[in-house]
Design a protein around this motif. Structure first.
Motif: not given
Length: 105
Positions: A23-33, A37-42, A78-87
């Motif tokens: 709810d609060s940090r939908r902007d933080v992408q799973n790939i960044d987590l 941090a070594g873990f994500c929502r998945n 479709s609502k929150y995930q953005t494309p990942a960069t190559a890096a």
């Protein structure tokens, strides 16, 4: 502290983490987590699925994700995930292998 109290507190902390990420940090992408941090929502949904299996409860990966995300994975993407960069992709490959394993199973 009694075990029941400890379990209640741990469950409350998990619910708060889930609410924060969903709810609060939908902007933080799973790939960044995963990369940071070594873990994500998945991962969290997979741990939820693992806990169900440990208790003899059958639950698919998709079911666990829908419970955790509160929607299907396709809806979340479709609502929150953005494309990942190559890096991000390169870093993710390394972080995933190190923290989850080669297959993620």
């Amino acid at each position: 502290m009694e075990d029941a109290t400890r379990i209640e507190l741990e469950a409350a902390a998990f619910r708060r983490l889930r609410k924060h990420l969903m709810d609060s940090r939908r902007d933080v992408q799973n790939i960044d987590l995963m990369n940071l941090a070594g873990f994500c929502r998945n991962c969290l949904s997979r741990w939820y699925q693992d806990a169900a299996h440990e208790r003899g409860i059958e639950m698919s990966k998709d079911q666990a994700r829908e419970i955790f995300y509160g929607m299907t994975m396709d809806e979340w993407k479709s609502k929150y995930q953005t494309p990942a960069t190559a890096a991000q992709g390169r870093n993710f490959t390394e972080a995933f292998a190190e923290n989850v394993g080669e297959t993620g199973d």
